[in-house]
Enzyme design. Structure first.
Site, PDB file in Angstrom:
ATOM      1  N   ASP A   1       1.579 -45.044  26.144  1.00  0.00           N
ATOM      2  CA  ASP A   1       0.285 -44.490  25.727  1.00  0.00           C
ATOM      3  C   ASP A   1      -0.648 -44.406  26.950  1.00  0.00           C
ATOM      4  OD1 ASP A   1      -1.670 -43.682  23.885  1.00  0.00           O
ATOM      5  OD2 ASP A   1      -2.378 -45.730  23.544  1.00  0.00           O
ATOM      6  N   HIS A   2      -1.422 -43.344  27.040  1.00  0.00           N
ATOM      7  CA  HIS A   2      -2.402 -43.156  28.128  1.00  0.00           C
ATOM      8  C   HIS A   2      -1.818 -43.408  29.519  1.00  0.00           C
ATOM      9  CE1 HIS A   2      -5.808 -42.394  25.587  1.00  0.00           C
ATOM     10  NE2 HIS A   2      -5.468 -43.416  24.833  1.00  0.00           N
TER      11      HIS A   2
ATOM     12  N   HIS B   1     -12.214 -44.413  20.740  1.00  0.00           N
ATOM     13  CA  HIS B   1     -11.449 -45.653  20.866  1.00  0.00           C
ATOM     14  C   HIS B   1     -12.351 -46.862  20.615  1.00  0.00           C
ATOM     15  CE1 HIS B   1      -8.783 -43.058  23.546  1.00  0.00           C
ATOM     16  NE2 HIS B   1      -7.968 -43.506  22.630  1.00  0.00           N
ATOM     17  N   GLY B   2     -11.769 -47.931  20.121  1.00  0.00           N
ATOM     18  CA  GLY B   2     -12.495 -49.192  20.040  1.00  0.00           C
ATOM     19  C   GLY B   2     -13.161 -49.460  18.700  1.00  0.00           C
TER      20      GLY B   2
ATOM     21  N   GLY C   1      -7.746 -43.145  18.324  1.00  0.00           N
ATOM     22  CA  GLY C   1      -8.946 -43.771  17.759  1.00  0.00           C
ATOM     23  C   GLY C   1      -8.934 -43.789  16.243  1.00  0.00           C
TER      24      GLY C   1
END
Ligand code: 13P
Length: 311
Positions: free
Chosen positions: A81-82, A178-179, A210
């Site tokens: 991921d990322h 995100h978060g 997200g």
């Protein structure tokens, strides 16, 4: 059994979505695999560069290999991921089924160029590539994107991007972040933009980053036991997730929900039993809670019972 996301997406498109869960620890890997096996659900195991920096890539890979032996009926893909090029080229040579190149913070042409370069290296090895267009705000691992820098995916650019890069799935920016502090401004998921993207790319697998639901009771409980998390935020609702599936979302990324759960379990445990110090006792509780949360998530996504149909 390890399987390419390409196969998972072929099965699920328009009907259900695959949970892609970010794992950093042994407890999370147990939680994910045990939930997937118990509810016969295909899943994507996600590893970020930050997870590799924390636990080391080999350790994470060793734990995933062990989980396959402990939970042999699990159907899963292993995804970076990322990623940046450095981690991606390592992952391509190390049994991952898929990688994400996140060049979404670059301008359109640079994003295309970087994504294309990754596709050219990954496809000959049968590794599929997720790319991202549009910018999500929020905090994840080492990234912290201010909401003023975030922007939605342009549906007309999406088709050009996919055609030129030949990426296999596309992460879109449609209002999530995100978060733990999503939707603080109260806007929520922009389903009309998602619909427009799907109209441009019918049948093409889309990815929702997200996607955590940020359970308000969990946040309140964390704060009750000494945490200081803002309570005005909320995540993606079950209803929004179900609607998004109808608009081509095949992969739903989840990290924050199992992190909040970790914080809740441990804060509560050590506040209520301050004389204890053995990590194993709350660790067991966390694994069980993680399993329960994910079983529930798979049900919401409509993916429970689908793994055995793929074998
Ligand atoms: P959350 O922060 O909503 O869990 O999203 C995780 C994610 O998108 C990982 O790439």
């Amino acid at each position: 059994m390890i399987m390419s996301p390409k196969i998972l997406f072929k099965h699920c498109y328009g009907k259900y979505a695959i949970a892609a869960v970010n794992v950093f620890t042994m407890e999370q890997i147990h939680g994910l695999f045990s939930a997937a096996e118990y509810s016969d659900t295909p899943v994507i195991v996600q590893i970020t560069p930050a997870a590799r920096n924390y636990a080391q890539a080999q350790m994470l890979f060793g734990m995933v290999e062990a989980a396959v032996k402990i939970y042999p009926k699990t159907v899963f893909a292993l995804h970076l991921d990322h990623g940046t090029e450095e981690h991606i080229f390592d992952a391509i040579n190390n049994k991952y089924t898929s990688v994400m190149i996140d060049a979404s913070h670059d301008d359109f042409e640079t994003n295309i160029k970087r994504t294309k370069a990754v596709v050219n290296k990954a496809h000959p090895k049968k590794i599929v590539v997720e790319a991202e267009l549009g910018v999500l705000s929020g905090v994840e691992d080492d990234m912290n994107i201010d909401s003023s820098k975030a922007f939605y995916t342009n549906p007309r650019q999406a088709i050009e991007f996919v055609e030129r890069t030949k990426c296999d799935s596309l992460a879109v920016a449609v209002g999530t972040s995100h978060g733990a502090y999503k939707f603080s401004g109260g806007k929520g998921l922009q389903l009309h933009i998602l619909k427009e993207i799907q109209e441009q790319l019918p049948g093409y697998p889309l990815v929702l980053h997200g996607s955590s639901s940020v359970n308000k009771n969990d946040v309140a409980e964390i704060n009750f036991y000494g945490g200081k998390l803002a309570e005005n935020a909320s995540g993606v609702t079950d209803e929004e997730l179900k609607q998004a599936i109808g608009y081509g979302i095949c992969k739903v990324n989840i990290a924050t929900d199992i992190r909040l759960l970790w914080t809740k379990v441990h804060r509560k445990f050590f506040t209520e039993q301050p004389e204890l110090f053995d990590p194993v006792v709350p660790g067991k509780e966390y694994m069980k809670a993680c399993k329960e949360l994910l079983i529930n998530k798979f049900e919401v996504l409509g993916a429970a019972g689908k793994a055995s149909l793929m074998i």
